[in-house]
Design a protein around this motif. Structure first.
Motif, PDB file in Angstrom:
ATOM      1  N   MET A   1       0.672  -1.279   0.004  1.00 22.22           N
ATOM      2  CA  MET A   1      -0.154  -0.035  -0.004  1.00 22.22           C
ATOM      3  C   MET A   1       0.980   1.381  -0.015  1.00 22.22           C
ATOM      4  N   HIS A   2       0.385   2.051  -0.884  1.00 22.40           N
ATOM      5  CA  HIS A   2       1.125   3.734  -0.789  1.00 22.40           C
ATOM      6  C   HIS A   2       0.774   4.326   0.420  1.00 22.40           C
ATOM      7  N   ALA A   3       1.737   5.248   1.077  1.00 23.69           N
ATOM      8  CA  ALA A   3       1.559   5.971   2.319  1.00 23.69           C
ATOM      9  C   ALA A   3       0.710   7.163   1.795  1.00 23.69           C
ATOM     10  N   THR A   4       1.088   7.745   0.701  1.00 27.86           N
ATOM     11  CA  THR A   4       0.383   8.867   0.051  1.00 27.86           C
ATOM     12  C   THR A   4       0.109   8.695  -1.372  1.00 27.86           C
ATOM     13  N   LEU A   5      -0.936   9.555  -1.700  1.00 27.79           N
ATOM     14  CA  LEU A   5      -1.551   9.787  -3.093  1.00 27.79           C
ATOM     15  C   LEU A   5      -0.292  10.008  -4.012  1.00 27.79           C
ATOM     16  N   THR A   6       0.817  10.806  -3.418  1.00 26.01           N
ATOM     17  CA  THR A   6       1.662  11.585  -4.298  1.00 26.01           C
ATOM     18  C   THR A   6       2.803  10.258  -4.626  1.00 26.01           C
ATOM     19  N   ALA A   9       0.808   7.928  -7.238  1.00 30.26           N
ATOM     20  CA  ALA A   9       1.125   8.584  -8.501  1.00 30.26           C
ATOM     21  C   ALA A   9       2.580   8.382  -9.147  1.00 30.26           C
ATOM     22  N   ARG A  10       3.551   8.478  -7.924  1.00 28.73           N
ATOM     23  CA  ARG A  10       4.767   8.372  -8.512  1.00 28.73           C
ATOM     24  C   ARG A  10       5.174   6.878  -9.075  1.00 28.73           C
ATOM     25  N   CYS A  11       4.464   5.810  -8.280  1.00 31.10           N
ATOM     26  CA  CYS A  11       4.688   4.706  -8.748  1.00 31.10           C
ATOM     27  C   CYS A  11       4.017   4.491 -10.297  1.00 31.10           C
ATOM     28  N   VAL A  12       2.900   4.742 -10.257  1.00 35.43           N
ATOM     29  CA  VAL A  12       1.920   4.546 -11.515  1.00 35.43           C
ATOM     30  C   VAL A  12       2.703   5.247 -12.825  1.00 35.43           C
ATOM     31  N   PHE A  13       3.040   6.530 -12.350  1.00 34.89           N
ATOM     32  CA  PHE A  13       3.271   7.369 -13.588  1.00 34.89           C
ATOM     33  C   PHE A  13       4.751   7.652 -13.743  1.00 34.89           C
ATOM     34  N   GLY A  14       5.493   7.674 -12.709  1.00 39.27           N
ATOM     35  CA  GLY A  14       6.793   7.948 -12.764  1.00 39.27           C
ATOM     36  C   GLY A  14       7.047   9.457 -12.172  1.00 39.27           C
ATOM     37  N   ASP A  15       8.203   9.959 -12.104  1.00 41.70           N
ATOM     38  CA  ASP A  15       8.323  11.267 -11.595  1.00 41.70           C
ATOM     39  C   ASP A  15       9.505  11.848 -12.352  1.00 41.70           C
ATOM     40  N   SER A  20      11.075   6.490  -8.897  1.00 44.43           N
ATOM     41  CA  SER A  20      10.078   5.853  -8.260  1.00 44.43           C
ATOM     42  C   SER A  20      10.542   5.101  -7.192  1.00 44.43           C
ATOM     43  N   PRO A  21       9.759   4.944  -5.941  1.00 43.00           N
ATOM     44  CA  PRO A  21      10.121   4.132  -4.894  1.00 43.00           C
ATOM     45  C   PRO A  21       9.940   2.788  -5.241  1.00 43.00           C
ATOM     46  N   PRO A  22      10.741   1.891  -4.590  1.00 45.78           N
ATOM     47  CA  PRO A  22      10.781   0.517  -4.759  1.00 45.78           C
ATOM     48  C   PRO A  22       9.313  -0.037  -4.372  1.00 45.78           C
ATOM     49  N   CYS A  23       8.446  -0.751  -5.080  1.00 48.60           N
ATOM     50  CA  CYS A  23       7.223  -1.309  -4.923  1.00 48.60           C
ATOM     51  C   CYS A  23       7.092  -2.557  -5.470  1.00 48.60           C
ATOM     52  N   ASP A  24       6.462  -3.510  -4.698  1.00 50.46           N
ATOM     53  CA  ASP A  24       6.199  -4.908  -5.124  1.00 50.46           C
ATOM     54  C   ASP A  24       4.757  -5.036  -5.647  1.00 50.46           C
ATOM     55  N   ARG A  25       4.001  -3.975  -5.957  1.00 51.57           N
ATOM     56  CA  ARG A  25       2.706  -3.976  -6.494  1.00 51.57           C
ATOM     57  C   ARG A  25       2.598  -3.801  -7.931  1.00 51.57           C
ATOM     58  N   ASP A  26       1.639  -4.280  -8.651  1.00 49.70           N
ATOM     59  CA  ASP A  26       1.453  -4.057  -9.955  1.00 49.70           C
ATOM     60  C   ASP A  26       0.633  -2.835  -9.644  1.00 49.70           C
ATOM     61  N   HIS A  27       0.771  -2.090 -10.877  1.00 52.23           N
ATOM     62  CA  HIS A  27      -0.010  -0.523 -10.763  1.00 52.23           C
ATOM     63  C   HIS A  27      -1.021  -0.478 -11.868  1.00 52.23           C
ATOM     64  N   ASP A  28      -2.076  -0.140 -11.382  1.00 56.02           N
ATOM     65  CA  ASP A  28      -3.318  -0.158 -12.278  1.00 56.02           C
ATOM     66  C   ASP A  28      -3.799   1.140 -12.164  1.00 56.02           C
ATOM     67  N   GLU A  29      -3.915   1.741 -13.353  1.00 57.96           N
ATOM     68  CA  GLU A  29      -4.155   3.220 -13.456  1.00 57.96           C
ATOM     69  C   GLU A  29      -5.588   3.570 -12.727  1.00 57.96           C
ATOM     70  N   ALA A  30      -6.653   2.423 -12.851  1.00 60.82           N
ATOM     71  CA  ALA A  30      -7.955   2.528 -12.430  1.00 60.82           C
ATOM     72  C   ALA A  30      -7.965   2.756 -11.134  1.00 60.82           C
ATOM     73  N   TYR A  31      -7.302   2.022 -10.475  1.00 57.55           N
ATOM     74  CA  TYR A  31      -7.029   1.964  -8.980  1.00 57.55           C
ATOM     75  C   TYR A  31      -6.554   3.221  -8.380  1.00 57.55           C
ATOM     76  N   PHE A  32      -5.488   3.832  -9.118  1.00 50.54           N
ATOM     77  CA  PHE A  32      -5.021   5.234  -8.710  1.00 50.54           C
ATOM     78  C   PHE A  32      -6.150   6.266  -8.982  1.00 50.54           C
ATOM     79  N   ILE A  33      -6.982   6.204  -9.833  1.00 52.00           N
ATOM     80  CA  ILE A  33      -8.170   6.968 -10.195  1.00 52.00           C
ATOM     81  C   ILE A  33      -9.006   6.938  -9.174  1.00 52.00           C
ATOM     82  N   GLU A  34      -9.401   5.624  -8.685  1.00 50.50           N
ATOM     83  CA  GLU A  34     -10.123   5.554  -7.598  1.00 50.50           C
ATOM     84  C   GLU A  34      -9.849   6.296  -6.555  1.00 50.50           C
ATOM     85  N   ALA A  35      -8.409   6.156  -5.961  1.00 48.89           N
ATOM     86  CA  ALA A  35      -7.817   6.786  -4.726  1.00 48.89           C
ATOM     87  C   ALA A  35      -7.776   8.179  -5.079  1.00 48.89           C
TER      88      ALA A  35
END
Length: 124
Positions: A1-6, A9-15, A20-35
């Motif tokens: 789980m991501h601690a913040t919206l930022t 977003a950084r995991c899904v879209f990059g910065d 991007s922080p290390p993350c062991d999750r698949d990133h789904d844009e739809a889930y980000f839009i829901e958040a």
């Protein structure tokens, strides 16, 4: 789980400015839009300002920026500075939204004018 919206977003879209922080999750844009949809205004603004500090930069897709500004303006409908920021973003990302940007600017100007007018009912 991501601690913040930022962070999310950084995991899904990059910065553009940070890795991007290390993350062991698949990133789904739809889930980000829901958040994003249910995030509070402060979290949305923090994401926009950190990932797109100059409005025209960053890797957030334009559709995400537009949605973010729309959602934050729904939460802060009487914030003229925020309306102007959203209007500038819309102008920077294409002529398709120029009429909306102009309406936001006009509304911001009207809010500022209303604040500047004395309230005669209360003797001000």
């Amino acid at each position: 789980m991501h601690a913040t919206l930022t962070e999310h977003a950084r995991c899904v879209f990059g910065d553009e400015y940070r890795p991007s922080p290390p993350c062991d999750r698949d990133h789904d844009e739809a889930y980000f839009i829901e958040a994003l949809t249910f995030a509070d205004a402060d979290a949305i603004l923090a994401m926009l300002r950190e990932l797109c500090p100059h409005l025209a930069d960053g890797y957030l897709p334009v559709r995400i920026r537009n949605l973010a500004y729309r959602l934050v303006l729904l939460q802060r409908p009487d914030d003229p500075e925020l309306m102007r920021e959203a209007a500038v973003s819309l102008h920077l990302h294409g002529p398709d939204w120029d009429d909306i940007a102009a309406a936001l600017q006009e509304r911001a100007d009207a809010l500022d004018a209303a604040k500047a007018r004395p309230d005669r009912r209360r003797g001000r």
